[in-house]
Design an enzyme around this catalytic site. Structure first.
Site, mmCIF file in Angstrom:
data_model
loop_
_atom_site.group_PDB
_atom_site.id
_atom_site.type_symbol
_atom_site.label_atom_id
_atom_site.label_comp_id
_atom_site.label_asym_id
_atom_site.label_seq_id
_atom_site.Cartn_x
_atom_site.Cartn_y
_atom_site.Cartn_z
ATOM 1 N N ASP A 43 80.673 49.913 30.659
ATOM 2 C CA ASP A 43 81.670 50.771 30.745
ATOM 3 C C ASP A 43 81.588 51.906 31.722
ATOM 4 O O ASP A 43 80.546 52.742 31.337
ATOM 5 C CB ASP A 43 81.734 51.406 29.365
ATOM 6 C CG ASP A 43 83.019 52.284 29.151
ATOM 7 O OD1 ASP A 43 84.035 51.794 29.170
ATOM 8 O OD2 ASP A 43 82.985 53.516 28.761
ATOM 9 N N TYR A 48 82.760 60.214 35.139
ATOM 10 C CA TYR A 48 81.296 60.404 34.579
ATOM 11 C C TYR A 48 80.455 60.902 35.597
ATOM 12 O O TYR A 48 80.227 60.284 36.685
ATOM 13 C CB TYR A 48 80.934 59.173 33.979
ATOM 14 C CG TYR A 48 81.473 58.524 32.810
ATOM 15 C CD1 TYR A 48 82.483 59.529 31.903
ATOM 16 C CD2 TYR A 48 81.519 57.242 32.224
ATOM 17 C CE1 TYR A 48 83.342 59.028 30.991
ATOM 18 C CE2 TYR A 48 82.184 56.757 31.215
ATOM 19 C CZ TYR A 48 83.206 57.679 30.437
ATOM 20 O OH TYR A 48 83.660 57.391 29.136
ATOM 21 N N HIS A 119 92.354 56.129 30.840
ATOM 22 C CA HIS A 119 91.311 56.800 30.070
ATOM 23 C C HIS A 119 92.189 57.633 28.870
ATOM 24 O O HIS A 119 91.472 57.395 27.969
ATOM 25 C CB HIS A 119 90.652 57.742 31.152
ATOM 26 C CG HIS A 119 89.392 58.203 30.684
ATOM 27 N ND1 HIS A 119 88.415 58.401 31.615
ATOM 28 C CD2 HIS A 119 88.795 58.183 29.244
ATOM 29 C CE1 HIS A 119 87.185 58.799 30.808
ATOM 30 N NE2 HIS A 119 87.456 58.547 29.443
ATOM 31 N N ARG A 120 93.320 58.189 29.088
ATOM 32 C CA ARG A 120 93.708 58.950 28.277
ATOM 33 C C ARG A 120 95.401 58.796 28.502
ATOM 34 O O ARG A 120 95.763 58.689 29.626
ATOM 35 C CB ARG A 120 93.559 60.397 27.958
ATOM 36 C CG ARG A 120 92.175 60.566 27.359
ATOM 37 C CD ARG A 120 91.815 61.806 27.041
ATOM 38 N NE ARG A 120 90.496 62.066 26.260
ATOM 39 C CZ ARG A 120 90.395 62.229 24.953
ATOM 40 N NH1 ARG A 120 91.811 61.916 24.150
ATOM 41 N NH2 ARG A 120 89.424 61.956 24.160
ATOM 42 N N SER A 149 92.808 53.397 26.516
ATOM 43 C CA SER A 149 91.710 54.256 25.632
ATOM 44 C C SER A 149 92.551 55.355 25.210
ATOM 45 O O SER A 149 93.344 56.057 25.847
ATOM 46 C CB SER A 149 90.635 54.764 26.720
ATOM 47 O OG SER A 149 89.588 55.364 26.092
ATOM 48 N N ASN A 150 91.885 55.617 24.130
ATOM 49 C CA ASN A 150 92.751 56.793 23.211
ATOM 50 C C ASN A 150 94.036 56.913 23.260
ATOM 51 O O ASN A 150 94.866 57.764 23.248
ATOM 52 C CB ASN A 150 92.055 58.121 23.893
ATOM 53 C CG ASN A 150 90.429 58.299 24.059
ATOM 54 O OD1 ASN A 150 89.760 58.136 22.993
ATOM 55 N ND2 ASN A 150 90.241 58.435 25.292
ATOM 56 N N GLN A 171 89.996 51.465 23.816
ATOM 57 C CA GLN A 171 88.824 52.128 23.539
ATOM 58 C C GLN A 171 89.040 53.553 22.958
ATOM 59 O O GLN A 171 89.744 54.337 23.137
ATOM 60 C CB GLN A 171 87.792 52.321 24.871
ATOM 61 C CG GLN A 171 86.562 52.770 24.544
ATOM 62 C CD GLN A 171 85.793 52.888 25.910
ATOM 63 O OE1 GLN A 171 85.661 54.149 26.279
ATOM 64 N NE2 GLN A 171 85.445 52.003 26.368
ATOM 65 N N GLY A 270 75.933 54.750 24.197
ATOM 66 C CA GLY A 270 75.838 55.687 24.980
ATOM 67 C C GLY A 270 74.357 56.150 25.447
ATOM 68 O O GLY A 270 74.227 57.226 26.188
ATOM 69 N N ARG A 276 65.825 53.199 22.544
ATOM 70 C CA ARG A 276 66.912 53.516 21.557
ATOM 71 C C ARG A 276 68.030 52.313 21.864
ATOM 72 O O ARG A 276 68.617 51.691 20.845
ATOM 73 C CB ARG A 276 67.474 54.726 21.809
ATOM 74 C CG ARG A 276 68.342 55.372 20.774
ATOM 75 C CD ARG A 276 68.318 56.634 20.416
ATOM 76 N NE ARG A 276 68.190 57.637 21.158
ATOM 77 C CZ ARG A 276 67.194 58.403 21.313
ATOM 78 N NH1 ARG A 276 66.163 58.421 20.210
ATOM 79 N NH2 ARG A 276 67.089 59.406 22.224
#
Ligand SMILES: NC(=O)c1ccc[n+]([C@@H]2O[C@H](COP(=O)([O-])OP(=O)(O)OC[C@H]3O[C@@H](n4cnc5c(N)ncnc54)[C@H](OP(=O)(O)O)[C@@H]3O)[C@@H](O)[C@H]2O)c1
Length: 308
Positions: A43, A48, A119-120, A149-150, A171, A270, A276
């Site tokens: 993603d 970013y 994205h939004r 997304s959103n 998303q 993320g 992790r």
């Protein structure tokens, strides 16, 4: 059931300065760890690290011939950062979509991405214009599918009526910490519903229309899995004790809780820390093994009280 690797942490800082060789090394190790645990979706977003996240992924792809064929890339457009005198604003105009996707492809060094997400929601967006911009990208072979997304169910339906193919992903922020996606469904006809910041019916819309739900912030930044400074809450303690009893990691319990929901939620993880990332490997198995009682125990511990 699947995990998605979230690339927002790759690419150095957010200053816009080019990523260093060390940043590429870090990205390469994170990508290797993600692939090792079976992740194939990556993603991205044009914003970013102000483009550096896409650039370092592009450099990782260059270092590993054949890697591009083994992964699927999704990127996003629709947010502008630090342009035209504003800190940030949204732009889903046709020109912005075309320009941003071309720039993402250049940074990634690829000729197409499998999926583009809006994205939004941009209050000024015209669904017909977005649909036409997407169709041009698709017909040029640059983008394989469209998602959002959103966005709420109503916004998705509004967008969908202009498209000649289905939206495939929404998303949203969903986790043990950000629980409004599940609260909204049970607080119908309840006075506390006014405190829920998630439009009721969005999860159901996605399930009805076979839209994949992806959860960003799924690890809740480590709040339930030992991040330094995280409060020792009852939910964090329950996650830890369940992980110990089940012989797994806290990350797998936190993600397994999301994946246990029948919507088939895909957590977007993320972390840039390979250890992790590997700690997430057991999440799908934990979801399969999680009883409804365990699921409710985690939810009520996180919400700090019983269900309404
Ligand atoms: N669509 C959207 O609007 C939107 C918004 C935000 C993000 N996203 C996507 O979702 C992905 C994930 O979002 P996110 O990064 O906000 O959430 P996340 O996966 O919940 O959190 C990851 C962050 O938490 C830290 N963390 C997790 N567990 C930790 C622990 N036990 N101890 C210390 N630190 C810990 C990680 O640090 P380490 O790297 O050190 O592990 C990393 O900085 C992003 O990469 C991006 O792809 C989408």
């Amino acid at each position: 059931m699947t995990l998605v690797y979230g690339c927002m942490g790759l690419g150095g800082d957010w200053s816009g300065t080019p990523a260093t060789a060390a940043d590429v090394d870090t990205a390469e190790q994170a990508v290797e760890a993600a692939i090792e645990i079976g992740i194939s979706w990556f993603d991205q977003a044009d914003i970013y690290r102000r483009g550096s996240s896409e650039s370092v992924l592009g450099q990782v792809l260059q270092r590993s011939p054949g890697l591009r064929d083994r992964i699927k890339i999704q990127t996003k457009c629709g947010i502008r950062l630090g342009e035209n005198g504003l800190d940030a604003y949204y732009d889903l105009s046709a020109a912005a979509i075309a320009e941003r996707v071309d720039a993402s492809l250049t940074r990634l060094g690829v000729d197409h991405v499998e999926l583009l997400l809006l994205h939004r929601p941009d209050p000024l967006m015209e669904p017909d214009e977005v649909a036409a911009a997407y169709a041009r990208l698709r017909d040029a072979g640059k983008v394989g599918a469209l998602g959002v997304s959103n966005m709420s169910a109503a916004q998705m339906a509004f967008m969908q009526r202009s498209l000649d193919e289905p939206l495939v992903v929404n998303q949203l922020e969903m986790s043990l910490l950000k629980r409004d996606w599940v609260e909204a469904g049970v607080l119908v006809n309840h006075p506390e519903s006014t405190a829920v910041g998630f439009p009721e019916g969005t999860v159901e819309y996605c399930r009805t229309h076979a839209v994949r739900l992806q959860a960003w912030g799924a690890l809740a930044q480590g709040r339930y899995s030992g991040a330094p400074g995280a409060e020792p809450t009852p939910a964090a303690e329950l996650v830890a004790s369940m992980a110990e009893v089940k012989g797994t990691t806290r990350e797998a319990i936190v993600l397994g809780w999301l994946m246990r929901h029948p919507a088939g939620i895909e957590p977007v993880i993320g972390s840039v820390n390979p250890g992790r990332i590997r700690a997430c490997a057991d999440a799908a198995e934990q979801a399969r093994q999680m009883s409804n009682v365990e699921w409710y125990a985690l939810w009520t511990a996180a919400r700090g009280g019983p269900v309404p």
